[in-house]
Motif scaffolding. Structure first.
Motif, PDB file in Angstrom:
ATOM      1  N   TYR A  73      44.635  32.762  42.904  1.00  0.00           N
ATOM      2  CA  TYR A  73      44.141  33.924  42.175  1.00  0.00           C
ATOM      3  C   TYR A  73      45.240  34.500  41.295  1.00  0.00           C
ATOM      4  N   LYS A 122      47.967  33.115  40.228  1.00  0.00           N
ATOM      5  CA  LYS A 122      48.382  32.172  39.192  1.00  0.00           C
ATOM      6  C   LYS A 122      47.416  32.232  38.000  1.00  0.00           C
ATOM      7  N   THR A 123      46.125  32.239  38.291  1.00  0.00           N
ATOM      8  CA  THR A 123      45.160  32.276  37.196  1.00  0.00           C
ATOM      9  C   THR A 123      45.112  33.668  36.557  1.00  0.00           C
ATOM     10  N   PHE A 124      45.394  34.686  37.360  1.00  0.00           N
ATOM     11  CA  PHE A 124      45.486  36.050  36.832  1.00  0.00           C
ATOM     12  C   PHE A 124      46.606  36.123  35.790  1.00  0.00           C
ATOM     13  N   GLU A 177      47.869  33.752  34.112  1.00  0.00           N
ATOM     14  CA  GLU A 177      47.485  32.982  32.932  1.00  0.00           C
ATOM     15  C   GLU A 177      46.632  33.834  31.979  1.00  0.00           C
ATOM     16  N   VAL A 178      45.659  34.546  32.548  1.00  0.00           N
ATOM     17  CA  VAL A 178      44.757  35.333  31.712  1.00  0.00           C
ATOM     18  C   VAL A 178      45.506  36.447  30.987  1.00  0.00           C
ATOM     19  N   ILE A 179      46.376  37.157  31.719  1.00  0.00           N
ATOM     20  CA  ILE A 179      46.998  38.294  31.033  1.00  0.00           C
ATOM     21  C   ILE A 179      48.126  37.877  30.096  1.00  0.00           C
ATOM     22  N   ALA A 204      41.016  29.083  25.822  1.00  0.00           N
ATOM     23  CA  ALA A 204      39.982  30.079  26.038  1.00  0.00           C
ATOM     24  C   ALA A 204      40.240  30.803  27.352  1.00  0.00           C
ATOM     25  N   PRO A 205      40.258  32.118  27.340  1.00  0.00           N
ATOM     26  CA  PRO A 205      40.494  32.838  28.585  1.00  0.00           C
ATOM     27  C   PRO A 205      39.303  32.717  29.525  1.00  0.00           C
ATOM     28  N   ALA A 206      39.571  32.828  30.813  1.00  0.00           N
ATOM     29  CA  ALA A 206      38.500  32.774  31.810  1.00  0.00           C
ATOM     30  C   ALA A 206      38.860  33.760  32.907  1.00  0.00           C
ATOM     31  N   ASN A 207      37.910  34.082  33.780  1.00  0.00           N
ATOM     32  CA  ASN A 207      38.203  34.998  34.870  1.00  0.00           C
ATOM     33  C   ASN A 207      39.124  34.308  35.857  1.00  0.00           C
ATOM     34  N   PRO A 208      40.064  35.045  36.460  1.00  0.00           N
ATOM     35  CA  PRO A 208      40.910  34.435  37.489  1.00  0.00           C
ATOM     36  C   PRO A 208      40.030  33.901  38.617  1.00  0.00           C
ATOM     37  N   ASN A 209      40.533  32.896  39.338  1.00  0.00           N
ATOM     38  CA  ASN A 209      39.744  32.249  40.405  1.00  0.00           C
ATOM     39  C   ASN A 209      39.650  33.144  41.636  1.00  0.00           C
ATOM     40  N   LEU A 229      34.300  39.458  41.618  1.00  0.00           N
ATOM     41  CA  LEU A 229      35.616  39.221  41.036  1.00  0.00           C
ATOM     42  C   LEU A 229      36.670  39.799  41.975  1.00  0.00           C
ATOM     43  N   GLY A 230      37.898  39.355  41.804  1.00  0.00           N
ATOM     44  CA  GLY A 230      38.975  39.921  42.597  1.00  0.00           C
ATOM     45  C   GLY A 230      39.462  38.961  43.660  1.00  0.00           C
ATOM     46  N   ASN A 274      41.449  26.232  35.234  1.00  0.00           N
ATOM     47  CA  ASN A 274      41.923  27.591  35.081  1.00  0.00           C
ATOM     48  C   ASN A 274      43.368  27.680  35.570  1.00  0.00           C
ATOM     49  N   GLY A 275      44.244  28.226  34.751  1.00  0.00           N
ATOM     50  CA  GLY A 275      45.638  28.396  35.167  1.00  0.00           C
ATOM     51  C   GLY A 275      46.453  27.122  35.176  1.00  0.00           C
ATOM     52  N   ARG A 278      35.809  24.733  20.382  1.00  0.00           N
ATOM     53  CA  ARG A 278      36.546  25.780  19.682  1.00  0.00           C
ATOM     54  C   ARG A 278      36.452  25.605  18.169  1.00  0.00           C
ATOM     55  N   THR A 329      36.082  32.780  22.754  1.00  0.00           N
ATOM     56  CA  THR A 329      35.689  33.469  23.983  1.00  0.00           C
ATOM     57  C   THR A 329      36.137  34.924  23.925  1.00  0.00           C
ATOM     58  N   TYR A 356      37.269  45.279  33.773  1.00  0.00           N
ATOM     59  CA  TYR A 356      37.488  45.812  35.118  1.00  0.00           C
ATOM     60  C   TYR A 356      38.982  45.942  35.334  1.00  0.00           C
ATOM     61  N   ILE A 396      42.349  45.438  37.963  1.00  0.00           N
ATOM     62  CA  ILE A 396      42.989  44.857  39.146  1.00  0.00           C
ATOM     63  C   ILE A 396      44.446  45.295  39.119  1.00  0.00           C
ATOM     64  N   LEU A 428      41.415  44.064  32.843  1.00  0.00           N
ATOM     65  CA  LEU A 428      41.104  42.681  32.483  1.00  0.00           C
ATOM     66  C   LEU A 428      39.754  42.620  31.787  1.00  0.00           C
ATOM     67  N   TYR A 477      34.775  37.745  31.548  1.00  0.00           N
ATOM     68  CA  TYR A 477      34.260  36.676  30.687  1.00  0.00           C
ATOM     69  C   TYR A 477      33.041  36.042  31.320  1.00  0.00           C
ATOM     70  N   ARG A 522      32.096  30.378  28.014  1.00  0.00           N
ATOM     71  CA  ARG A 522      33.112  29.809  27.147  1.00  0.00           C
ATOM     72  C   ARG A 522      32.593  29.769  25.705  1.00  0.00           C
ATOM     73  N   ASN A 523      33.425  30.239  24.801  1.00  0.00           N
ATOM     74  CA  ASN A 523      33.138  30.161  23.363  1.00  0.00           C
ATOM     75  C   ASN A 523      31.763  30.716  22.974  1.00  0.00           C
TER      76      ASN A 523
END
Lengths: 281, 773
Positions: free
Chosen positions: A232, A234-236, A238-240, A248-253, A261-262, B581-582, B643, B677, B683, B685, B690, B693, B696-697
């Motif tokens: 979580y 790590k992906t957080f 990445e997003v910020i 393309a950004p995505a929600n953290p895992n 979420l969370g 992701n990540g 993209r 995207t 929200y 955290i 944050l 999303y 995608r796209n």
């Protein structure tokens, strides 16, 4: 012993950012302005932030809901949720809402190597997440030194952290650095890493981006996370830190079920402090 | 029914035996009379026979088999005066021809370098040819002529972003373009983050972008081939050409080493934008550097009529230094050694040994010394044969073998320091291919191209190979010794094309291609960056496979003065790559575990209307297209637009001769926004806001449009010296086109979130001076 700068990718990232900013300053004439973008209104979903710690003993869960992106309300906190913590031996603890959206319990006694399950019920829907409380890793010692600064790094006093990674197990770490009791690397500047590169070895880590002055007290917490919480964060991260123009950004895992979420993270901590001394002394 | 099929079969394959009548071979080379440069794609037309002719190959060589008789042969290349030569063919004849450039006159300016009706008569489709001469007066950013940027003004080719030399072809990714410089692949074709390409137009003879029908001799990239040829150097006279611009200059020297036998060209370029850094207030910035240089070298030697060798090289490097303690440089080196040999008048052979390298290095000095390095290098041995069987059939066959060696990353520190060096295991592989193809004129109306390419890729040791479980966790590490083969993948690639000539003015064409791509670019940025890494296919990564079907209608008007075409295509892409992701892409030995695999498809229609000559010439291009991707792990497995999915894309290019000395040109570009995207909620955290999303796209960037114009003012022009000034303005009406949109918390009030648009350029004027003597 492995000596390690905060992270290799730190340099790569810094390089990229500095390089782009210089290009932008000297070759290009960039202009920025706030614009109106027509965004869809997503159906609100539940956001849960749960932490279970051994030192000090604490369990704390924050529950909120996503809102419209350009909405003015900061966050909608959720009251009257039922929040339940269970361990793998079947012990159950109910968390009470202490203030709006914040749930705690004083009865929990977290035990190392136990699996914990957090269940949150909001408006008839149940969200669950698991996290294992891994054994703490102790910090052997701390030292401080002065760096003249170079390249993109400023001059100043920094701390070196010495510890030994337990062999044959996967470890996931988070470093929290406090300057005179104040956390210097909150969520916008997480330092997290795993032991892929140094399983079972002695380590020396220098966070060169957090600097001190003589007389400061530096307190370092070395948190042992579990895999899902680490994923979580790590992906957080990445997003910020997503550079504009990058993936393309995505929600953290999230480790919660049912689309919440969370995260829910149980972690143990090794902690040490040092007073920063003037090199002249 | 049965009989008919047999007949067709015999018809196609019996050409070798059809030589009942005694036939002779006319062969030779076609060159520019002033410079001795080979003319590529010049036409050889037999006046007395219908539909009989040939085209010179990449080395200016042609060969034509004809019955013994008297003929008038027309040698022609647009932009040059045609030559008519009478021959009595009663033995094999060798005939070398030199064509002179047409004198420059208003109303008679020729833009294409091709036989005017070639677009109608050849099987090729989805093909764009360009020469530096042709793009000379088209305005570009910073006044730096760039073939990669001009190609983006043609249908089906999309720019990777504002001022960027990266491009997408027919829905393919940036890494799906095979960019060749004298046959050597260029792994990173951009300088200064893509604002310049590595191709110095003073050193380039011509370029050919193949996006539709891709001949069997090319392979390895899923979407297109951009084949760029360097100049060979003047065989007759010494010459110097130079260009002085605001942020860069170049100089080329060329001439004969042995007259008519051997020549050379050296061309260099350097930017100096960073000279302005001395005005910076910041001390560190004052000591910073940011520049690149290029050097192109080429020489050739004609041993005798049947043997000729060529040696060419490219060296280019970007250099970025910040204060005294940080250095970052990257660049490419390529080298090509070629040997042309005529086994007979009918059998032409070319053997090439090709080297290509791309590397970057980061050096940090201070109380810590660290060097970070990564590179990819290739050795390629290639053999191509062309057999001019007869006037109706031209066979090509050959093969190549490439040795790839990739160093994903290495961190080194001085021994005295207690820091730990780190190296990620090199990745080595062998890529090999063999092909055969035939271009056949079935009748006056129908031309066929059919070919087959076998392409394979094997990972080899020494090195480490990894096995992962379903969750992407490492389960096994295999250590392989030297040349230990790990996994071989690949397959058969059919390449087919047909041209049905309706009449002298119009034709209908169709083509089908299959291509495997074995090297994949890992990049989570929209534009190419110096630290992008190439990842070979392996036991964990399957090769990308592209299948493309295209159809086109070609129509010329007014004696080929106007040329128009409509092409439609459908492309299917297998084993496309995206990231978890990540995902950590740099300094990760198990980067393969960070990838997800899916599929893609793209379709579209391309319209081109072009005026080849006249006082006002240029073109109008419009592309309508869709580009989709689908990955089980992304957007709940729903298909999403890629993209670079850009639905409408329009380019207008106009060149107008005001007078003999003054030329005005303008381009206008309009396209609808790329897929992007954006958050659909927010929200909090840990005190950080944050974006939430949902797909995608799912959004679009704002529409983009821009007008550029330029004026070329010819000064003196004598036999010995000529010079010209070029003034241009990029983005003339100063539109702030969105480069990116960032969603963030307001600096003053963090509770408020806002969308901020960044635009790179407003109007950018530039001036350059060109001279030649």
């Amino acid at each position: 012993m492995i000596k390690w700068l905060i992270a290799e990718s730190f340099f790569v990232k810094m390089t990229k950012i500095k390089y782009i900013s210089i290009l932008v300053t000297f070759l290009l004439f960039s202009c920025e302005k706030v614009i109106d973008v027509n965004l869809n209104e997503a159906n609100p979903v539940i956001v849960i932030e749960g932490n279970l710690t051994k030192t000090p003993v604490s369990v704390e869960v924050k529950i909120s809901r996503t809102g419209s992106y350009f909405g003015s309300a900061p966050v909608t906190k959720i009251s009257n949720a039922s929040v339940l913590l269970e361990d793998d031996l079947g012990a159950r603890f109910i968390l009470d809402e202490l203030e709006k959206g914040l749930y705690k319990s004083r009865n929990v006694h977290p035990q190392i190597d136990k699996n914990y399950k957090l269940s949150v019920e909001v408006e008839g829907k149940i969200y669950e997440a698991f996290s294992k409380l891994n054994p703490p890793v102790t910090i052997d010692s701390l030292t401080s030194a002065f760096s003249e600064g170079f390249a993109f790094l400023d001059a100043g006093y920094y701390v070196t952290i010495y510890f030994e990674d337990p062999a044959e197990v996967k470890n996931y770490y988070q470093l929290k650095i406090y300057k005179n009791g104040k956390l210097k690397n909150d969520f916008d500047n997480l330092i997290i890493f795993d032991d892929n590169l140094f399983d079972g070895q002695k380590l020396e880590i220098q966070p060169r981006n957090i600097l001190f002055i003589p007389g400061d007290t530096a307190t370092i917490e070395l948190n042992s996370l579990d895999k899902n919480a680490y994923e979580y964060f790590k992906t957080f991260q990445e997003v910020i830190s997503t550079n504009p123009g990058s993936a393309a950004p995505a929600n953290p895992n999230s480790n919660f079920t049912n689309g919440a979420l969370g995260y829910f993270s149980a972690y143990s901590t090794g902690v040490k402090s040092i007073e920063i001394k003037d090199i002249a002394e | 029914m049965f009989r008919k099929i047999i007949l067709i079969g015999v018809f196609i394959f019996a050409f070798v035996y059809a030589n009942a009548q005694t036939k002779f071979v006319l062969s030779g080379s076609i060159k520019d009379a002033d410079t001795g440069e080979d003319l590529i794609g010049a036409s050889v037309i037999v006046e007395n026979l219908q539909n009989t002719g040939s085209v010179s190959n990449n080395y200016g060589f042609y060969s034509l088999t004809l019955p013994g008789d008297n003929f008038t042969i027309r040698f022609q290349f647009v932009g040059y005066e045609p030559q008519f030569i009478k021959i009595s063919l009663n033995e094999n004849i060798k005939l070398d021809v030199e064509l002179s450039e047409k004198s420059y006159e208003i109303g008679n300016v020729v833009v294409t370098g091709e036989r005017a009706d070639r677009n109608i008569s050849s099987v090729e489709m989805g093909n764009v040819k360009m020469s530096p001469k042709q793009i000379e007066s088209i305005p570009v950013i910073f006044g730096e002529r760039d073939i990669l940027k001009t190609i983006q003004l043609t249908p089906g080719v999309k720019s990777a972003g504002e001022g960027n030399s990266g491009f997408y072809v027919r829905g393919g990714g940036i890494d799906q373009n095979l960019i060749l410089l004298d046959e050597a692949p260029v792994y990173n074709a951009s300088h200064l983050l893509g604002f310049f390409s590595v191709f110095n137009s003073e050193a380039i003879k011509g370029a050919n972008l193949m996006k539709g029908s891709i001949p069997a001799e090319f392979g390895g990239r899923a979407s297109s081939v951009f084949d760029i040829k360097m100049k060979e150097g003047n065989l007759k006279n010494f010459g110097v050409t130079g260009n002085v611009g605001l942020i860069s200059s170049n100089l080329a020297v060329e001439g004969p080493l042995v007259k008519d036998k051997s020549s050379f060209i050296i061309s260099g370029r350097r930017t100096y934008a960073d000279m302005f850094l001395v005005f910076a207030k910041d001390e560190d910035l004052k000591k910073s550097q940011l520049y690149f240089y290029d050097l192109n070298l080429k020489t050739n030697y004609k041993i005798n009529d049947n043997n000729r060798i060529f040696l060419s090289g490219y060296f280019g490097r970007d250099n970025f230094g910040f204060s005294d303690q940080f250095g970052f440089d990257w660049g490419s080196v390529t080298g090509t050694l070629r040997w042309n040999h005529n086994f007979s008048e009918k059998l032409f052979s070319n053997t090439s040994l090709i080297f290509s390298n791309y590397s970057y290095e980061i050096n940090i000095q201070g109380d810590l010394e660290i060097a970070i390095r990564s590179e990819i290098h290739d050795w390629n041995l290639k053999q191509d044969f062309t057999y001019y069987a007869n006037a109706k059939n031209t066979l090509k066959y050959g093969g190549n073998i490439i040795y790839h060696n990739i160093l994903p990353g290495e961190i080194s520190v001085p021994e005295s320091s207690a820091f730990t060096p780190e190296e990620i295991s090199r990745r080595r592989a062998i890529e090999w291919a063999a092909y055969i193809s035939n271009s056949q004129n079935i009748s006056e109306k129908i031309k066929l191209y059919y070919g087959l390419r076998l392409a394979f890729f094997s990972n080899t040791g020494p090195g480490e190979f990894y096995e992962f479980n379903e969750n992407g966790e490492l389960t096994n590490t295999i250590e392989k010794e030297d040349f230990g083969f790990v996994k071989t993948q690949g397959g058969v690639e059919p390449r087919l094309g047909i041209n049905y000539i309706l009449n002298k003015k119009s034709s209908v064409k169709a083509s089908f291609n299959r291509i495997h791509q074995f090297l994949h670019l890992l990049s989570n940025s929209t534009t190419t960056t110096p630290t992008d890494l190439w990842l070979p296919s392996s036991n964990n990564v399957k090769p990308q496979i592209s299948d493309q079907l295209s159809l086109g209608y070609f129509r010329n008007f007014k004696d080929n003065e106007f040329e128009s075409s409509v092409e439609i295509y459908y492309k299917d892409l297998k084993n496309q790559i995206d990231y978890k992701n990540g995902a950590e892409l740099v300094f990760n030995s198990t980067v393969e575990a960070e990838l997800v695999f899916g599929r893609g498809w793209a379709y579209g229609a391309e319209f081109l209307f072009k005026r080849n000559y006249g006082r006002l010439n240029g073109w109008l291009s419009y592309t309508w297209s869709k580009t989709m991707r689908q990955f089980d792990e992304i957007s709940n497995g729903n298909p999403f637009p890629a993209r670079h999915d850009r639905i409408h894309d329009v380019s207008v290019v106009g060149i107008f001769d005001i007078s003999k000395k003054l030329k005005f040109s303008a381009t206008w570009v309009y396209y609808t926004g790329n897929a992007v995207t954006f958050p659909s909620g927010k929200y909090e955290i840990g005190g950080t806001i944050l974006g939430y999303y949902t797909e995608r796209n799912g959004y679009r960037m704002p529409d983009y449009h821009r007008l550029d114009f330029g004026i070329t003012w010819q000064r003196k022009k004598t036999e010995k010296f000529e010079s010209s000034w070029n003034f241009s303005v990029y983005n003339a009406y100063a539109r702030e086109n969105a480069y990116y949109i960032e969603f963030r918390q307001n600096e003053e009030n963090p509770d408020v979130t806002e969308a901020v648009q960044f635009a790179l350029f407003k109007a950018i004027p530039s001036v350059s001076y060109k001279f030649k003597f």
